[in-house]
Scaffold this motif. Sequence first.
Motif, mmCIF file in Angstrom:
data_model
loop_
_atom_site.group_PDB
_atom_site.id
_atom_site.type_symbol
_atom_site.label_atom_id
_atom_site.label_comp_id
_atom_site.label_asym_id
_atom_site.label_seq_id
_atom_site.Cartn_x
_atom_site.Cartn_y
_atom_site.Cartn_z
ATOM 1 N N SER A 146 104.864 -66.316 53.440
ATOM 2 C CA SER A 146 104.574 -65.379 52.354
ATOM 3 C C SER A 146 104.527 -63.925 52.801
ATOM 4 C CB SER A 146 103.238 -65.745 51.690
ATOM 5 O OG SER A 146 102.173 -65.651 52.615
ATOM 6 N N THR A 147 104.770 -63.656 54.093
ATOM 7 C CA THR A 147 104.842 -62.269 54.562
ATOM 8 C C THR A 147 105.960 -61.540 53.824
ATOM 9 O OG1 THR A 147 104.043 -62.894 56.761
ATOM 10 C CG2 THR A 147 105.174 -60.786 56.570
ATOM 11 N N THR A 148 105.662 -60.355 53.346
ATOM 12 C CA THR A 148 106.671 -59.629 52.574
ATOM 13 C C THR A 148 107.494 -58.709 53.468
ATOM 14 O OG1 THR A 148 105.253 -57.738 52.036
ATOM 15 C CG2 THR A 148 105.167 -59.649 50.552
ATOM 16 N N LEU A 149 108.645 -58.412 52.950
ATOM 17 C CA LEU A 149 109.559 -57.496 53.633
ATOM 18 C C LEU A 149 108.883 -56.139 53.855
ATOM 19 C CD1 LEU A 149 113.211 -57.181 52.312
ATOM 20 C CD2 LEU A 149 111.963 -55.216 53.148
ATOM 21 N N GLY A 150 108.215 -55.646 52.830
ATOM 22 C CA GLY A 150 107.563 -54.350 52.955
ATOM 23 C C GLY A 150 106.478 -54.332 54.011
ATOM 24 N N GLU A 151 105.673 -55.406 54.071
ATOM 25 C CA GLU A 151 104.625 -55.503 55.093
ATOM 26 C C GLU A 151 105.227 -55.541 56.489
ATOM 27 O OE1 GLU A 151 101.419 -58.241 52.570
ATOM 28 O OE2 GLU A 151 102.943 -59.171 53.838
ATOM 29 N N SER A 152 106.236 -56.362 56.660
ATOM 30 C CA SER A 152 106.785 -56.611 57.985
ATOM 31 C C SER A 152 107.530 -55.409 58.553
ATOM 32 C CB SER A 152 107.720 -57.824 57.925
ATOM 33 O OG SER A 152 108.277 -58.099 59.189
ATOM 34 N N LEU A 153 108.277 -54.715 57.701
ATOM 35 C CA LEU A 153 109.139 -53.639 58.187
ATOM 36 C C LEU A 153 108.529 -52.255 58.016
ATOM 37 C CD1 LEU A 153 112.647 -54.900 56.989
ATOM 38 C CD2 LEU A 153 111.366 -55.476 59.064
ATOM 39 N N GLY B 282 106.870 -48.923 58.890
ATOM 40 C CA GLY B 282 106.934 -48.172 60.136
ATOM 41 C C GLY B 282 108.326 -48.004 60.687
ATOM 42 N N LEU B 283 109.332 -48.634 60.056
ATOM 43 C CA LEU B 283 110.708 -48.509 60.546
ATOM 44 C C LEU B 283 111.476 -47.413 59.819
ATOM 45 C CD1 LEU B 283 111.871 -52.211 61.117
ATOM 46 C CD2 LEU B 283 111.016 -50.551 62.778
ATOM 47 N N ASP B 284 110.801 -46.638 58.992
ATOM 48 C CA ASP B 284 111.418 -45.507 58.294
ATOM 49 C C ASP B 284 112.610 -45.970 57.464
ATOM 50 O OD1 ASP B 284 111.781 -42.858 57.507
ATOM 51 O OD2 ASP B 284 113.138 -42.424 59.175
ATOM 52 N N LEU B 285 112.348 -46.974 56.614
ATOM 53 C CA LEU B 285 113.384 -47.523 55.751
ATOM 54 C C LEU B 285 113.077 -47.203 54.300
ATOM 55 C CD1 LEU B 285 113.714 -51.053 57.385
ATOM 56 C CD2 LEU B 285 115.434 -49.245 57.461
ATOM 57 N N ASP B 286 114.118 -46.892 53.561
ATOM 58 C CA ASP B 286 114.005 -46.688 52.118
ATOM 59 C C ASP B 286 114.213 -48.042 51.454
ATOM 60 O OD1 ASP B 286 114.029 -45.831 49.507
ATOM 61 O OD2 ASP B 286 116.012 -44.893 49.620
ATOM 62 N N ILE B 287 113.119 -48.660 50.997
ATOM 63 C CA ILE B 287 113.183 -50.020 50.457
ATOM 64 C C ILE B 287 112.956 -49.974 48.952
ATOM 65 C CG2 ILE B 287 112.230 -52.350 50.572
ATOM 66 C CD1 ILE B 287 111.212 -51.694 53.379
ATOM 67 N N ALA B 288 113.887 -50.539 48.200
ATOM 68 C CA ALA B 288 113.742 -50.586 46.746
ATOM 69 C C ALA B 288 112.464 -51.340 46.382
ATOM 70 C CB ALA B 288 114.951 -51.284 46.128
ATOM 71 N N GLY B 289 111.810 -50.889 45.329
ATOM 72 C CA GLY B 289 110.536 -51.489 44.946
ATOM 73 C C GLY B 289 110.621 -52.964 44.676
ATOM 74 N N VAL C 177 119.951 -61.293 57.728
ATOM 75 C CA VAL C 177 119.801 -60.223 58.718
ATOM 76 C C VAL C 177 118.407 -59.599 58.607
ATOM 77 C CG1 VAL C 177 120.671 -57.983 59.479
ATOM 78 C CG2 VAL C 177 122.282 -59.764 58.773
ATOM 79 N N ILE C 178 117.960 -59.349 57.376
ATOM 80 C CA ILE C 178 116.638 -58.748 57.176
ATOM 81 C C ILE C 178 115.535 -59.723 57.587
ATOM 82 C CG2 ILE C 178 115.066 -57.740 55.501
ATOM 83 C CD1 ILE C 178 117.559 -56.041 56.241
ATOM 84 N N ALA C 179 115.696 -61.002 57.289
ATOM 85 C CA ALA C 179 114.711 -62.001 57.730
ATOM 86 C C ALA C 179 114.590 -62.000 59.245
ATOM 87 C CB ALA C 179 115.101 -63.386 57.224
ATOM 88 N N ALA C 180 115.720 -61.883 59.937
ATOM 89 C CA ALA C 180 115.683 -61.840 61.404
ATOM 90 C C ALA C 180 114.954 -60.600 61.899
ATOM 91 C CB ALA C 180 117.099 -61.882 61.967
ATOM 92 N N MET C 181 115.118 -59.489 61.212
ATOM 93 C CA MET C 181 114.379 -58.278 61.581
ATOM 94 C C MET C 181 112.877 -58.502 61.428
ATOM 95 S SD MET C 181 116.723 -55.219 59.976
ATOM 96 C CE MET C 181 115.611 -53.952 60.586
ATOM 97 N N MET C 182 112.475 -59.214 60.392
ATOM 98 C CA MET C 182 111.060 -59.530 60.214
ATOM 99 C C MET C 182 110.547 -60.380 61.378
ATOM 100 S SD MET C 182 111.087 -60.310 56.099
ATOM 101 C CE MET C 182 109.335 -60.792 56.023
ATOM 102 N N LEU C 183 111.349 -61.330 61.832
ATOM 103 C CA LEU C 183 110.952 -62.169 62.966
ATOM 104 C C LEU C 183 110.858 -61.334 64.244
ATOM 105 C CD1 LEU C 183 113.136 -65.345 62.268
ATOM 106 C CD2 LEU C 183 110.796 -64.873 61.507
ATOM 107 N N GLU C 184 111.794 -60.406 64.420
ATOM 108 C CA GLU C 184 111.751 -59.522 65.584
ATOM 109 C C GLU C 184 110.475 -58.686 65.586
ATOM 110 O OE1 GLU C 184 116.442 -58.613 66.594
ATOM 111 O OE2 GLU C 184 115.479 -57.448 64.999
ATOM 112 N N GLN C 185 110.130 -58.131 64.435
ATOM 113 C CA GLN C 185 108.922 -57.317 64.344
ATOM 114 C C GLN C 185 107.673 -58.149 64.635
ATOM 115 O OE1 GLN C 185 110.460 -54.195 64.517
ATOM 116 N NE2 GLN C 185 108.635 -53.615 63.363
ATOM 117 N N ALA C 186 107.670 -59.384 64.150
ATOM 118 C CA ALA C 186 106.495 -60.238 64.320
ATOM 119 C C ALA C 186 106.303 -60.681 65.764
ATOM 120 C CB ALA C 186 106.614 -61.464 63.416
ATOM 121 N N ALA C 187 107.413 -60.977 66.446
ATOM 122 C CA ALA C 187 107.321 -61.554 67.784
ATOM 123 C C ALA C 187 107.556 -60.544 68.897
ATOM 124 C CB ALA C 187 108.322 -62.708 67.921
#
Length: 313
Positions: A93-100, A102-109, A177-187
């Motif tokens: 249930s971790t969200t994209l916004g929570e995980s990423l 600090g990466l200076d990304l413009d994420i659609a709401g 690709v974005i899911a993998a970035m979330m895993l990278e940030q987590a681990a």
Amino acid sequence: MITLIAAVALLAADPDAGVDTIAQDLLDATGSPGAAVARMCGGRLEEGVAGVRVAGREAPVEPGDLWHMGSNTKAMTATLAARLVEQGAIDWSTTLGESLAGLDLDIAGSLRDATLEALLSHRSGMMANAGPVTAVRLSGADGDRDVRADRLVYARAVLAEPGGPRGVFLYSNAGYVIAAMMLEQAAGLDYEALMAREVFAPLGMDGAGWGPPGVRGEADQPRGHRSGLFGGFGAREPGGGADNPPAMNPAGRAHLPLVDLLDFLIAHRDQPESYLSADSWARLHTPPEGGNYALGWGVTQDGSLLHAGSNTM
């Protein structure tokens, strides 16, 4: 992709046929330069081959050759996610916004609240792919790119605008690709290192790697083939022109010998609790209600798991 689907059909039609015969039938049915078929019978590996690695070359396909998996890689990425969830590094249930953050990304709401599970089941609202300009910008040979930095560039191309409503199935390479970035940030490790540690090594997938296999100029592994600009049909030598950008490894760039693919499939068949809990196996294999795609797997009405893979070659 056609070859994989045809292989399933041929195996179902004549389960007693020898694997070399099935491989040859694949060539006759599809026109592919080469084919390989592997199965386990009574605990014994059978691998059949036919044809050549490179059209027009006398380089026969051999048992143990490396095959590009395309989107069959997605089930491996989802399996990695399950491992990290069980280790407490991240949650479904971790969200994209929570995980990423600090990466200076413009994420659609509408994407900011998409969960890891929604990304892996293609229900996040993510667009299918980055555009061709991004693909060209990130193209290159494996080993020549900083894949983690490239994935950040890729993210900037896909996160600013959704591709559809959240909760509705939209097959998305970008989502993986974005899911993998979330895993990278987590681990705190690159996706490729996490895959080696959590999936390839424990499941005995010793021949696994990334991108088009083989050495340029040598017919040492099966090549991807594509029609030319002015017709014809030819092999593409390993390199940037033979595959999607390396940043897209999580969505579909693994290569394997078929014995390694069988090891992966057997794990998903037998579901050893020494590797993942029963709850995790069930989550990987169970689509949302009313759907037929779980986490990295299509699921038939009788519960069979399947996927196809292609990098357009």
